[in-house]
Scaffold this motif. Structure first.
Motif, PDB file in Angstrom:
ATOM      1  N   UNK A  97       0.871  -1.174   0.000  1.00  0.00           N
ATOM      2  CA  UNK A  97       0.000   0.000   0.000  1.00  0.00           C
ATOM      3  C   UNK A  97       0.908   1.224   0.000  1.00  0.00           C
ATOM      4  N   UNK A  98       0.499   2.220  -0.743  1.00  0.00           N
ATOM      5  CA  UNK A  98       1.225   3.490  -0.733  1.00  0.00           C
ATOM      6  C   UNK A  98       0.452   4.456   0.149  1.00  0.00           C
ATOM      7  N   UNK A 107      -8.084   2.142  -6.703  1.00  0.00           N
ATOM      8  CA  UNK A 107      -8.415   2.084  -5.286  1.00  0.00           C
ATOM      9  C   UNK A 107      -7.580   3.096  -4.521  1.00  0.00           C
ATOM     10  N   UNK A 108      -8.225   4.202  -4.185  1.00  0.00           N
ATOM     11  CA  UNK A 108      -7.542   5.296  -3.507  1.00  0.00           C
ATOM     12  C   UNK A 108      -8.398   5.774  -2.336  1.00  0.00           C
ATOM     13  N   UNK A 109      -7.767   6.466  -1.437  1.00  0.00           N
ATOM     14  CA  UNK A 109      -8.488   7.092  -0.348  1.00  0.00           C
ATOM     15  C   UNK A 109      -7.838   8.418  -0.022  1.00  0.00           C
ATOM     16  N   UNK A 110      -8.632   9.359   0.473  1.00  0.00           N
ATOM     17  CA  UNK A 110      -8.100  10.660   0.869  1.00  0.00           C
ATOM     18  C   UNK A 110      -8.807  11.079   2.149  1.00  0.00           C
ATOM     19  N   UNK A 111      -8.026  11.531   3.116  1.00  0.00           N
ATOM     20  CA  UNK A 111      -8.562  11.894   4.419  1.00  0.00           C
ATOM     21  C   UNK A 111      -7.987  13.250   4.801  1.00  0.00           C
ATOM     22  N   UNK A 113       5.779  20.572  -2.623  1.00  0.00           N
ATOM     23  CA  UNK A 113       4.409  20.147  -2.331  1.00  0.00           C
ATOM     24  C   UNK A 113       4.261  19.544  -0.942  1.00  0.00           C
ATOM     25  N   UNK A 114       5.392  19.272  -0.326  1.00  0.00           N
ATOM     26  CA  UNK A 114       5.386  18.651   1.004  1.00  0.00           C
ATOM     27  C   UNK A 114       4.495  17.424   1.046  1.00  0.00           C
ATOM     28  N   UNK A 115       4.694  16.549   0.077  1.00  0.00           N
ATOM     29  CA  UNK A 115       3.996  15.269   0.093  1.00  0.00           C
ATOM     30  C   UNK A 115       5.042  14.168   0.078  1.00  0.00           C
ATOM     31  N   UNK A 116       4.801  13.173   0.884  1.00  0.00           N
ATOM     32  CA  UNK A 116       5.727  12.065   1.060  1.00  0.00           C
ATOM     33  C   UNK A 116       4.985  10.766   0.791  1.00  0.00           C
ATOM     34  N   UNK A 117       5.372  10.058  -0.262  1.00  0.00           N
ATOM     35  CA  UNK A 117       4.737   8.792  -0.637  1.00  0.00           C
ATOM     36  C   UNK A 117       5.552   7.641  -0.071  1.00  0.00           C
ATOM     37  N   UNK A 118       4.951   6.893   0.824  1.00  0.00           N
ATOM     38  CA  UNK A 118       5.617   5.764   1.458  1.00  0.00           C
ATOM     39  C   UNK A 118       5.011   4.477   0.920  1.00  0.00           C
ATOM     40  N   UNK A 119       5.805   3.661   0.268  1.00  0.00           N
ATOM     41  CA  UNK A 119       5.323   2.380  -0.232  1.00  0.00           C
ATOM     42  C   UNK A 119       5.700   1.322   0.799  1.00  0.00           C
ATOM     43  N   UNK A 120       4.682   0.670   1.375  1.00  0.00           N
ATOM     44  CA  UNK A 120       4.899  -0.202   2.522  1.00  0.00           C
ATOM     45  C   UNK A 120       4.242  -1.559   2.348  1.00  0.00           C
ATOM     46  N   UNK A 121       4.858  -2.572   2.946  1.00  0.00           N
ATOM     47  CA  UNK A 121       4.169  -3.836   3.160  1.00  0.00           C
ATOM     48  C   UNK A 121       3.798  -3.870   4.642  1.00  0.00           C
ATOM     49  N   UNK A 122       3.151  -4.914   5.085  1.00  0.00           N
ATOM     50  CA  UNK A 122       2.638  -4.953   6.458  1.00  0.00           C
ATOM     51  C   UNK A 122       3.764  -4.875   7.497  1.00  0.00           C
ATOM     52  N   UNK A 123       4.888  -5.537   7.236  1.00  0.00           N
ATOM     53  CA  UNK A 123       5.996  -5.509   8.196  1.00  0.00           C
ATOM     54  C   UNK A 123       6.611  -4.114   8.298  1.00  0.00           C
ATOM     55  N   UNK A 124       6.794  -3.470   7.156  1.00  0.00           N
ATOM     56  CA  UNK A 124       7.340  -2.111   7.157  1.00  0.00           C
ATOM     57  C   UNK A 124       6.384  -1.158   7.866  1.00  0.00           C
ATOM     58  N   UNK A 136      -4.097   7.283   0.627  1.00  0.00           N
ATOM     59  CA  UNK A 136      -3.538   5.972   0.353  1.00  0.00           C
ATOM     60  C   UNK A 136      -3.892   5.553  -1.065  1.00  0.00           C
ATOM     61  N   UNK A 137      -3.029   4.735  -1.634  1.00  0.00           N
ATOM     62  CA  UNK A 137      -3.254   4.180  -2.964  1.00  0.00           C
ATOM     63  C   UNK A 137      -2.928   2.698  -2.884  1.00  0.00           C
ATOM     64  N   UNK A 138      -3.907   1.882  -3.262  1.00  0.00           N
ATOM     65  CA  UNK A 138      -3.676   0.448  -3.340  1.00  0.00           C
ATOM     66  C   UNK A 138      -3.318   0.098  -4.781  1.00  0.00           C
ATOM     67  N   UNK A 139      -4.077   0.632  -5.715  1.00  0.00           N
ATOM     68  CA  UNK A 139      -3.756   0.566  -7.143  1.00  0.00           C
ATOM     69  C   UNK A 139      -4.468   1.726  -7.819  1.00  0.00           C
ATOM     70  N   UNK A 140      -4.408   1.797  -9.148  1.00  0.00           N
ATOM     71  CA  UNK A 140      -4.969   2.966  -9.846  1.00  0.00           C
ATOM     72  C   UNK A 140      -6.476   3.135  -9.656  1.00  0.00           C
TER      73      UNK A 140
END
Length: 156
Positions: A31-32, A96-100, A61-72, A90-94
């Protein structure tokens, strides 16, 4: 058909974010997570190991994209939590996104199909019961993306 879930209000932002991310990791390997705004200097080193943002994104832009797996995610979870009360996405794929955004009071997450929508409804209903979110609304439309190639999307 597009399906988006809009959440009225998140009462417990940190609990919501952690439970949502764990829920998504049950169905996805990576998940990103995007953090918007300033990151504190003491957190930069731990978070930047997983950061894939360009220098321009970080500086202007002060945006930081973190690509993580569950352990990370679990390793840096305690550092990430304080940023879940600010704007993040968050972005799961093109598809599936979320914004909060707590500044703009916008909270939404996409659904890719009927099964995905039902799973997320059950998840959000449990969060309402636990008083983590207030209420939500599902918006559906019949727009078809002309660039979507008809690939079978993996449901989150």
């Amino acid at each position: 058909m597009n399906r988006v879930i809009f959440i009225n209000r998140i009462l417990e932002p940190i609990l919501f974010a952690n439970q949502l991310i764990e829920f998504l990791f049950d169905r996805n390997y990576k998940i990103e997570i995007t953090l918007y705004g300033k990151i504190e200097p003491e957190d930069k080193k731990a978070l930047m190991e997983n950061c894939k943002s360009s220098l321009v994104s970080k500086i202007f832009f002060r945006s930081y994209n973190l690509e993580l797996d569950i352990d990370e995610f679990r390793k840096i979870k305690c550092r990430l939590e304080k940023y879940f009360v600010k704007d993040w996405g968050l972005i799961v794929n093109e598809n599936q996104k979320g914004f909060f955004s707590f500044q703009m009071n916008i909270f939404n997450i996409d659904c890719v199909d009927e099964r995905d929508k039902e799973e997320k409804k059950r998840f959000l209903d449990s969060l309402i019961k636990d008083e983590i979110v207030d209420k939500y609304e599902i918006i559906e439309d019949s727009y078809k993306d002309p660039y979507y190639k008809g690939k079978k999307s993996q449901s989150i």
